[in-house]
Design an enzyme around this catalytic site. Sequence first.
Site, short mmCIF file in Angstrom:
data_model
loop_
_atom_site.label_atom_id
_atom_site.label_comp_id
_atom_site.label_asym_id
_atom_site.label_seq_id
_atom_site.Cartn_x
_atom_site.Cartn_y
_atom_site.Cartn_z
N TYR A 26 0.83 -1.21 0.00
CA TYR A 26 0.00 0.00 0.00
C TYR A 26 0.86 1.26 0.00
O TYR A 26 0.36 2.35 -0.26
CB TYR A 26 -0.92 0.04 1.21
CG TYR A 26 -1.87 -1.12 1.35
CD1 TYR A 26 -2.07 -2.04 0.31
CD2 TYR A 26 -2.57 -1.33 2.54
CE1 TYR A 26 -2.94 -3.11 0.46
CE2 TYR A 26 -3.44 -2.40 2.69
CZ TYR A 26 -3.61 -3.28 1.66
OH TYR A 26 -4.47 -4.35 1.82
N HIS A 69 0.83 -11.66 1.92
CA HIS A 69 -0.22 -10.93 1.19
C HIS A 69 -0.83 -11.75 0.06
O HIS A 69 -2.00 -11.58 -0.28
CB HIS A 69 0.37 -9.63 0.63
CG HIS A 69 -0.63 -8.57 0.39
ND1 HIS A 69 -0.33 -7.23 0.42
CD2 HIS A 69 -1.94 -8.62 0.11
CE1 HIS A 69 -1.40 -6.51 0.17
NE2 HIS A 69 -2.39 -7.33 -0.04
#
Length: 285
Positions: free
Chosen positions: A49, A107
């Site tokens: 992010y 992730h």
Amino acid sequence: MQTVKLNDGNEMPQLGFGVFQVPDLDQCEQAVTEALQVGYRLIDTAAAYQNEEAVGRAIKKSGIDRKDLFITSKLWVSDENYDRAKKAIDTSLEKLGLDYMDLYLLHQPYGDVIGAWKALEEAQKEGKIRSIGVSNFYPDQLKNLELSTDIKPVINQIETSPWMQEKAEVEFAQGEDIHVESWAPFAEGKHDIFTNETIADIGKKYDKSNGQVILRWLLQRGIVAIPKSVHKNRMEENFDVFDFELTDDDMKTMATLDKKESQFFDHRDPSTIEQIFASSLAQLK
């Protein structure tokens, strides 16, 4: 705040705040600052992010006791092997300005998953991470990881919304004593989710919005939810979901909305995997 107990004995809030797609660091810092003011204590970020620094700044200036916060970050595919994962964990800690993370996830289920997981296990033993889990893993991938390593994941964070209910995936994980955490609980507003009449009719009974009904539905399925917003009034609305309860009939009605299709991309589609690896390789250059 309602909490769930993880399979390693740690507890985490069942409702948190996500910062996916908030790459502007000033905006992200402001959003997390306001979320903490509203009462959120679970904050979910990720290396991918590119806003861990902003989250860290907001935490620091909040003045909230560290033990009262639950901070999550995630390892991206470009670091998904043993050696790079060890370095990436330290990098995330440095960017967040923390001595430890409460939860750290793989992730994606790609790359050297087993090697990376070994690095997470070691970091947990060293006190750098309190709990370890995964994101976007399908049941077979989850079972393979369980059978190949020493520590079971505490969480599988997957796309879960009224349009993508993942009933079998949720049932499997919960049967393995692994909590499910919902990313994109509102499907980014797709298919007019905030004005859908079926959800609105349920909400009218409790004087609640579509978003509040969706979050309540997830909580009652035993799922952790991390809605995102950069607007404080929406953060407050999303947080106000603990004063009502959906009936069995409400839950059955919500179940009829399942489109059984991702609103983003299929994590098993070879072209998706190629795109993720291509972007990851670019990060390494």
